[in-house]
Design an enzyme around this catalytic site. Structure first.
Site, PDB file in Angstrom:
ATOM      1  N   TYR A 298       0.913  -1.244   0.096  1.00 18.36           N
ATOM      2  CA  TYR A 298       0.030  -0.099   0.063  1.00 18.36           C
ATOM      3  C   TYR A 298       0.790   1.219  -0.015  1.00 18.36           C
ATOM      4  CZ  TYR A 298      -4.218  -2.997   0.113  1.00 18.36           C
ATOM      5  OH  TYR A 298      -4.887  -3.994  -0.146  1.00 18.36           O
TER       6      TYR A 298
ATOM      7  N   ARG B 269       1.247   1.862  -3.386  1.00 20.27           N
ATOM      8  CA  ARG B 269       0.162   2.433  -4.334  1.00 20.27           C
ATOM      9  C   ARG B 269       0.002   3.800  -3.875  1.00 20.27           C
ATOM     10  NH1 ARG B 269       0.358  -2.329  -5.469  1.00 20.27           N
ATOM     11  NH2 ARG B 269       1.089  -1.085  -7.227  1.00 20.27           N
TER      12      ARG B 269
ATOM     13  N   GLN C 204     -15.614   2.140  -4.974  1.00 20.18           N
ATOM     14  CA  GLN C 204     -14.507   1.110  -4.422  1.00 20.18           C
ATOM     15  C   GLN C 204     -13.254   1.564  -4.102  1.00 20.18           C
ATOM     16  OE1 GLN C 204     -16.231  -2.966  -6.095  1.00 20.18           O
ATOM     17  NE2 GLN C 204     -17.313  -1.122  -7.302  1.00 20.18           N
ATOM     18  N   ASN C 205     -12.909   2.790  -4.932  1.00 16.24           N
ATOM     19  CA  ASN C 205     -11.780   3.034  -5.112  1.00 16.24           C
ATOM     20  C   ASN C 205     -10.901   3.667  -3.966  1.00 16.24           C
ATOM     21  OD1 ASN C 205     -12.083   2.297  -7.753  1.00 16.24           O
ATOM     22  ND2 ASN C 205     -12.152   4.196  -8.677  1.00 16.24           N
ATOM     23  N   VAL C 206      -9.574   3.463  -3.683  1.00 15.97           N
ATOM     24  CA  VAL C 206      -8.929   3.913  -2.480  1.00 15.97           C
ATOM     25  C   VAL C 206      -8.162   5.004  -3.005  1.00 15.97           C
ATOM     26  CG1 VAL C 206      -9.066   1.706  -1.448  1.00 15.97           C
ATOM     27  CG2 VAL C 206      -7.073   2.208  -2.752  1.00 15.97           C
TER      28      VAL C 206
ATOM     29  N   HIS D  14     -14.086   0.870   0.303  1.00 15.18           N
ATOM     30  CA  HIS D  14     -13.019  -0.104   0.577  1.00 15.18           C
ATOM     31  C   HIS D  14     -12.002   0.719   1.243  1.00 15.18           C
ATOM     32  CE1 HIS D  14     -14.571  -2.609  -2.526  1.00 15.18           C
ATOM     33  NE2 HIS D  14     -15.268  -2.947  -1.610  1.00 15.18           N
TER      34      HIS D  14
ATOM     35  N   GLY E 109     -17.078   1.470 -14.441  1.00 17.06           N
ATOM     36  CA  GLY E 109     -15.951   0.988 -14.428  1.00 17.06           C
ATOM     37  C   GLY E 109     -15.558   0.033 -13.378  1.00 17.06           C
ATOM     38  N   THR E 110     -16.673  -1.037 -12.965  1.00 18.94           N
ATOM     39  CA  THR E 110     -16.401  -1.966 -11.874  1.00 18.94           C
ATOM     40  C   THR E 110     -16.982  -3.173 -12.532  1.00 18.94           C
ATOM     41  OG1 THR E 110     -17.320  -2.592  -9.793  1.00 18.94           O
ATOM     42  CG2 THR E 110     -18.733  -1.259 -10.671  1.00 18.94           C
ATOM     43  N   SER E 111     -16.348  -4.385 -12.251  1.00 18.26           N
ATOM     44  CA  SER E 111     -16.658  -5.774 -12.899  1.00 18.26           C
ATOM     45  C   SER E 111     -17.464  -6.291 -11.936  1.00 18.26           C
ATOM     46  CB  SER E 111     -15.268  -6.625 -12.871  1.00 18.26           C
ATOM     47  OG  SER E 111     -14.910  -6.778 -11.573  1.00 18.26           O
TER      48      SER E 111
HETATM   49  P1  OAD Z   1     -12.171  -4.540 -11.581  1.00 14.24           P
HETATM   50  O1  OAD Z   1     -10.751  -4.614 -11.758  1.00 14.24           O
HETATM   51  O2  OAD Z   1     -12.564  -5.914 -11.138  1.00 14.24           O
HETATM   52  O3  OAD Z   1     -12.904  -4.262 -12.784  1.00 14.24           O
HETATM   53  C1  OAD Z   1     -12.659  -3.154 -13.371  1.00 14.24           C
HETATM   54  C2  OAD Z   1     -13.579  -2.705 -14.438  1.00 14.24           C
HETATM   55  O4  OAD Z   1     -13.353  -1.427 -15.196  1.00 14.24           O
HETATM   56  C3  OAD Z   1     -13.816  -3.801 -15.567  1.00 14.24           C
HETATM   57  O5  OAD Z   1     -15.308  -4.027 -15.784  1.00 14.24           O
HETATM   58  C4  OAD Z   1     -13.421  -2.900 -16.841  1.00 14.24           C
HETATM   59  O6  OAD Z   1     -13.998  -3.420 -17.963  1.00 14.24           O
HETATM   60  C5  OAD Z   1     -13.708  -1.691 -16.420  1.00 14.24           C
HETATM   61  N1  OAD Z   1     -12.770  -0.746 -17.247  1.00 14.24           N
HETATM   62  C6  OAD Z   1     -11.499  -1.028 -17.631  1.00 14.24           C
HETATM   63  N2  OAD Z   1     -10.955   0.286 -18.356  1.00 14.24           N
HETATM   64  C7  OAD Z   1     -11.976   1.089 -18.128  1.00 14.24           C
HETATM   65  C8  OAD Z   1     -12.062   2.466 -18.591  1.00 14.24           C
HETATM   66  N3  OAD Z   1     -11.022   3.232 -19.276  1.00 14.24           N
HETATM   67  N4  OAD Z   1     -13.195   3.203 -18.362  1.00 14.24           N
HETATM   68  C9  OAD Z   1     -14.213   2.544 -17.764  1.00 14.24           C
HETATM   69  N5  OAD Z   1     -14.079   1.293 -17.340  1.00 14.24           N
HETATM   70  C10 OAD Z   1     -13.088   0.514 -17.454  1.00 14.24           C
HETATM   71  O7  OAD Z   1     -12.092  -3.599 -10.598  1.00 14.24           O
HETATM   72  P2  OAD Z   1     -13.443  -3.304  -9.314  1.00 14.24           P
HETATM   73  O8  OAD Z   1     -14.556  -3.830  -9.893  1.00 14.24           O
HETATM   74  O9  OAD Z   1     -13.350  -1.881  -8.973  1.00 14.24           O
HETATM   75  O10 OAD Z   1     -11.176  -4.354  -3.495  1.00 14.24           O
HETATM   76  O11 OAD Z   1     -12.838  -4.020  -8.127  1.00 14.24           O
HETATM   77  C11 OAD Z   1     -13.658  -4.118  -6.942  1.00 14.24           C
HETATM   78  C12 OAD Z   1     -12.708  -4.445  -5.779  1.00 14.24           C
HETATM   79  O12 OAD Z   1     -11.612  -5.514  -6.072  1.00 14.24           O
HETATM   80  C13 OAD Z   1     -11.789  -3.495  -5.653  1.00 14.24           C
HETATM   81  O13 OAD Z   1     -12.305  -2.478  -4.777  1.00 14.24           O
HETATM   82  C14 OAD Z   1     -10.603  -4.032  -4.963  1.00 14.24           C
HETATM   83  C15 OAD Z   1     -10.374  -5.375  -5.575  1.00 14.24           C
HETATM   84  O14 OAD Z   1     -10.032  -6.353  -4.989  1.00 14.24           O
HETATM   85  C16 OAD Z   1     -10.315  -4.434  -2.281  1.00 14.24           C
HETATM   86  O15 OAD Z   1      -9.143  -4.284  -2.476  1.00 14.24           O
HETATM   87  C17 OAD Z   1     -10.916  -4.765  -1.098  1.00 14.24           C
END
Ligand code: OAD
Length: 236
Positions: free
Chosen positions: A53, A56, A86-88, A104, A175-177
């Site tokens: 961290y 980061r 969810q971003n830090v 988070h 931008g979240t999976s």
């Molecule tokens: P992910 O890495 O799982 O997902 C990222 C998402 O962003 C995917 O759906 C991509 O298609 C999309 N993406 C990529 N480039 C992009 C762009 N330029 N514009 C928009 N979208 C784009 O990340 P999160 O869903 O945020 O938690 O992950 C959730 C949590 O998992 C995080 O907060 C973290 C991680 O483990 C902890 O560490 C507790």
């Protein structure tokens, strides 16, 4: 003003140069989640986790909010906007968004290993104190740790985030999976009457029954498009 609630994930900051987690080349290809993002990993090897961290955090001064962050901040002129992220990182705040809930945790904060969610233990780090070191103590005398919610830990802000989601007039997901719960479950709380917009260049597994409109673009281009659409319905 209408209540606009935005749920953001790592893709929101991708165009600022911060890696996502699960895309190819993402952080979870280079580091084992079990080692750096679980409470068990921290207990096993606190130095490794603290250093992860620290790295980061040191990246933050080298990156800037992207156009997408800026357009979200600008929406506050026409909407009552709350961002649930969810971003830090601190890019929403640096772009000017005033109501940001960090589900988070926050890289720029540190807390106690014994009572991580006790507000009196949380401190804000700054340019002069960017790194946490082994031996640094929180107010309660325990090892200072990153203020990050790890897998296996409670998510203290989830109830507030669910309540705000349930009051939304318009909901936006960027931008979240939607792999990580409970954050991914927030869309279930959105009232049926509220339109949901999803900005992501890829398809995302959508478990909520609620219909959504997919803007299949990156955060900045997607926000340009969404801003035009929202202008039309801001004062309906
Ligand atoms: P992910 O890495 O799982 O997902 C990222 C998402 O962003 C995917 O759906 C991509 O298609 C999309 N993406 C990529 N480039 C992009 C762009 N330029 N514009 C928009 N979208 C784009 O990340 P999160 O869903 O945020 O938690 O992950 C959730 C949590 O998992 C995080 O907060 C973290 C991680 O483990 C902890 O560490 C507790």
């Amino acid at each position: 003003m209408k209540k606009l609630v935005v749920l953001t994930g790592a893709g929101m900051s991708a165009e600022s140069g911060i890696s996502t987690f699960r895309d190819s080349g993402g952080l979870w290809e280079q580091h084992r989640v079990e080692d750096v993002a679980t409470i068990e990993g921290y207990i096993r090897n606190p130095q490794l986790v603290i250093d992860f961290y620290n790295e980061r955090r040191r990246q933050l001064p080298t990156v800037k909010p992207c156009r997408g962050h800026e357009l979200l901040a600008a929406l506050e002129q026409d909407f009552d906007v709350t961002i649930i992220t969810q971003n830090v990182d601190d890019l929403h705040e640096r772009a000017g968004s005033t109501k940001v809930i960090h589900l988070h945790g926050e890289l720029m904060k540190a807390t106690s290993s014994r009572n991580p969610n006790d507000p009196s233990q949380i401190i804000t780090l700054d340019a002069d104190h960017m790194d946490i070191k082994m031996g640094d103590q929180a107010a309660d005398g325990s090892q200072l740790r990153p203020f990050i919610v790890w897998f296996g830990e409670a998510v203290p802000e989830i109830e507030r985030a669910a309540e705000i989601s349930s009051e939304a007039d318009i909901y936006v997901v960027i931008g979240t999976s939607l792999n990580v719960y409970p954050a991914a479950g927030l869309v279930q709380f959105v009232p049926d009457r509220a339109p949901i917009y999803l900005i992501d260049p890829k398809d995302v597994p959508w478990t909520a029954g609620h219909r959504y409109r997919h803007i299949k673009k990156g955060a900045s281009e997607g926000m340009e498009e969404l801003t035009k659409m929202l202008k039309l319905i801001a004062y309906d």
